[in-house]
Design an enzyme around this catalytic site. Structure first.
Site, PDB file in Angstrom:
ATOM      1  N   ASP A  67       5.156  -7.092  -5.657  1.00  0.00           N
ATOM      2  CA  ASP A  67       5.549  -5.822  -6.244  1.00  0.00           C
ATOM      3  C   ASP A  67       6.402  -4.872  -5.653  1.00  0.00           C
ATOM      4  O   ASP A  67       6.547  -5.129  -4.379  1.00  0.00           O
ATOM      5  CB  ASP A  67       4.403  -4.962  -7.230  1.00  0.00           C
ATOM      6  CG  ASP A  67       3.315  -5.049  -6.052  1.00  0.00           C
ATOM      7  OD1 ASP A  67       3.658  -4.909  -5.066  1.00  0.00           O
ATOM      8  OD2 ASP A  67       2.162  -4.697  -6.950  1.00  0.00           O
ATOM      9  N   ASN A 136      -8.510   0.682 -11.097  1.00  0.00           N
ATOM     10  CA  ASN A 136      -8.594   0.493 -12.559  1.00  0.00           C
ATOM     11  C   ASN A 136      -8.518  -0.994 -12.891  1.00  0.00           C
ATOM     12  O   ASN A 136      -8.352  -1.523 -13.818  1.00  0.00           O
ATOM     13  CB  ASN A 136      -7.596   1.176 -13.254  1.00  0.00           C
ATOM     14  CG  ASN A 136      -6.067   0.639 -12.680  1.00  0.00           C
ATOM     15  OD1 ASN A 136      -6.120  -0.311 -12.199  1.00  0.00           O
ATOM     16  ND2 ASN A 136      -5.071   1.162 -13.197  1.00  0.00           N
ATOM     17  N   HIS A 138      -6.434  -3.259 -11.617  1.00  0.00           N
ATOM     18  CA  HIS A 138      -5.006  -4.282 -11.662  1.00  0.00           C
ATOM     19  C   HIS A 138      -4.818  -4.959 -10.421  1.00  0.00           C
ATOM     20  O   HIS A 138      -5.527  -4.851  -9.482  1.00  0.00           O
ATOM     21  CB  HIS A 138      -3.783  -2.782 -11.580  1.00  0.00           C
ATOM     22  CG  HIS A 138      -3.664  -2.152 -10.493  1.00  0.00           C
ATOM     23  ND1 HIS A 138      -3.259  -0.891 -10.240  1.00  0.00           N
ATOM     24  CD2 HIS A 138      -3.676  -2.430  -9.170  1.00  0.00           C
ATOM     25  CE1 HIS A 138      -3.119  -0.379  -8.967  1.00  0.00           C
ATOM     26  NE2 HIS A 138      -3.427  -1.330  -8.334  1.00  0.00           N
ATOM     27  N   GLU A 143      -1.215  -3.211 -14.972  1.00  0.00           N
ATOM     28  CA  GLU A 143      -2.265  -2.288 -15.368  1.00  0.00           C
ATOM     29  C   GLU A 143      -2.962  -2.677 -16.487  1.00  0.00           C
ATOM     30  O   GLU A 143      -2.597  -3.616 -17.149  1.00  0.00           O
ATOM     31  CB  GLU A 143      -1.388  -1.018 -15.561  1.00  0.00           C
ATOM     32  CG  GLU A 143      -0.599  -0.536 -14.430  1.00  0.00           C
ATOM     33  CD  GLU A 143      -1.387   0.378 -13.293  1.00  0.00           C
ATOM     34  OE1 GLU A 143      -2.562  -0.090 -12.822  1.00  0.00           O
ATOM     35  OE2 GLU A 143      -0.872   1.479 -13.082  1.00  0.00           O
TER      36      GLU A 143
HETATM   37  C1  F6R Z   1       0.204  -3.792  -3.854  1.00  0.00           C
HETATM   38  C2  F6R Z   1      -0.526  -4.279  -4.987  1.00  0.00           C
HETATM   39  C3  F6R Z   1      -1.575  -3.549  -5.610  1.00  0.00           C
HETATM   40  C4  F6R Z   1      -2.891  -3.154  -4.287  1.00  0.00           C
HETATM   41  C5  F6R Z   1      -3.936  -2.172  -5.118  1.00  0.00           C
HETATM   42  C6  F6R Z   1      -4.897  -2.075  -3.919  1.00  0.00           C
HETATM   43  O1  F6R Z   1       1.287  -4.811  -3.503  1.00  0.00           O
HETATM   44  O2  F6R Z   1       0.044  -5.186  -5.472  1.00  0.00           O
HETATM   45  O3  F6R Z   1      -2.347  -4.264  -6.452  1.00  0.00           O
HETATM   46  O4  F6R Z   1      -3.207  -4.177  -3.791  1.00  0.00           O
HETATM   47  O5  F6R Z   1      -3.430  -1.181  -5.744  1.00  0.00           O
HETATM   48  O6  F6R Z   1      -4.377  -1.190  -3.101  1.00  0.00           O
HETATM   49  P1  F6R Z   1      -5.214  -0.936  -1.753  1.00  0.00           P
HETATM   50  O7  F6R Z   1      -5.269  -2.024  -0.986  1.00  0.00           O
HETATM   51  O8  F6R Z   1      -4.352  -0.023  -1.047  1.00  0.00           O
HETATM   52  O9  F6R Z   1      -6.547  -0.160  -2.109  1.00  0.00           O
END
Ligand code: F6R
Length: 241
Positions: A67, A136, A138, A143
């Site tokens: 992303d 959440n 994701h 989402e």
């Molecule tokens: C990042 C991504 C997100 C993160 C997720 C967890 O490229 O795709 O899905 O992996 O938000 O983020 P952290 O590791 O910062 O808790």
């Protein structure tokens, strides 16, 4: 699903890096699916260290990231392109032209999604997809919603995600509200998935996602249907499993 329960973030990062390193050694021209965020930072550090010690060669490795924020250019310190350069790409011998992320500055984000899907199509199946897990549920920036979005799409980030990401920005207002993310089908197409989870704040959602109902309300729950998932986490994140 294989679960690697490690003592702490450092041990988890070592284990995850060993898994990625094994993939690169077994298939030097493998296609890695990469994630940003806090969870894989330690793992990227260990991979960079392995490269410095001459244990790994990334010269033929190809990568696709999950992303990118809409509106952030590659030079912006909070863009995911910048993150990847800082945490991995500039420390190893991967060819910049072999690394792929959505372009957050594309004038037409919808068209950029189609372009990214064409790249995914051309590159073929991801060999090993690294994922983090949002509070959440994701994965990528898919989402919670009514359906599992299949292909690359533009998402409006939920308040909880914006809140979680605000720690990287000077203020809440500066956090982009939209992102481009690979879809769930593209993630599920990977031959193997490596999910990284760390910290007590993830414990509840780890349990819900990996043992609860499979529903687009908890996007990561779809991973229960994947035949080859490795979950590498610290004790705190895995305490309810
Ligand atoms: C990042 C991504 C997100 C993160 C997720 C967890 O490229 O795709 O899905 O992996 O938000 O983020 P952290 O590791 O910062 O808790």
């Amino acid at each position: 699903m294989r679960i690697y329960r490690e003592k702490n973030y450092e041990a988890m990062s070592q284990t995850a890096a060993n898994i990625v390193a094994a993939q690169v050694k077994v298939k030097p021209d493998c296609l890695l699916g990469l994630a940003t965020g806090s969870s894989p930072v330690g793992m990227y550090g260990v991979l960079a260290e392995k490269f410095r010690r001459g244990e790994l060669d990334f010269s033929k490795v190809r990568s696709v990231n999950l992303d990118e924020y809409v509106g952030l250019a590659a030079w912006h310190p909070q863009s995911y392109r910048y993150f990847m350069r800082e945490n991995l790409f500039s420390h190893v011998n991967i060819e910049p032209s072999n690394t792929h992320l959505p372009d957050g500055t594309a004038t037409d984000p919808e068209e950029e999604c189609r372009r990214y899907d064409r790249i995914l199509e051309e590159l073929g199946r991801v060999d090993l997809q690294v994922l983090g897990l949002g509070h959440n549920g994701h994965i990528g920036f898919n989402e919670p919603g009514d359906i599992f979005e299949k292909s690359t799409h533009v998402v409006n980030l939920q308040d909880s995600t914006i809140q979680a990401n605000a720690r990287f920005f000077d203020s809440f207002d500066q956090v982009p509200r939209r992102a481009i993310t690979m879809g769930i089908a593209s993630i599920m197409r990977a031959r193997c998935i490596l999910l990284l989870v760390s910290g007590e704040s993830k414990a509840e959602i780890v349990k819900t996602a990996l043992t609860g109902d499979i529903t687009p309300r908890v996007p990561a729950s779809v991973l229960q249907l994947h035949p080859n998932v490795m979950v590498v986490g610290d004790e705190e994140a895995l305490k309810y499993l």
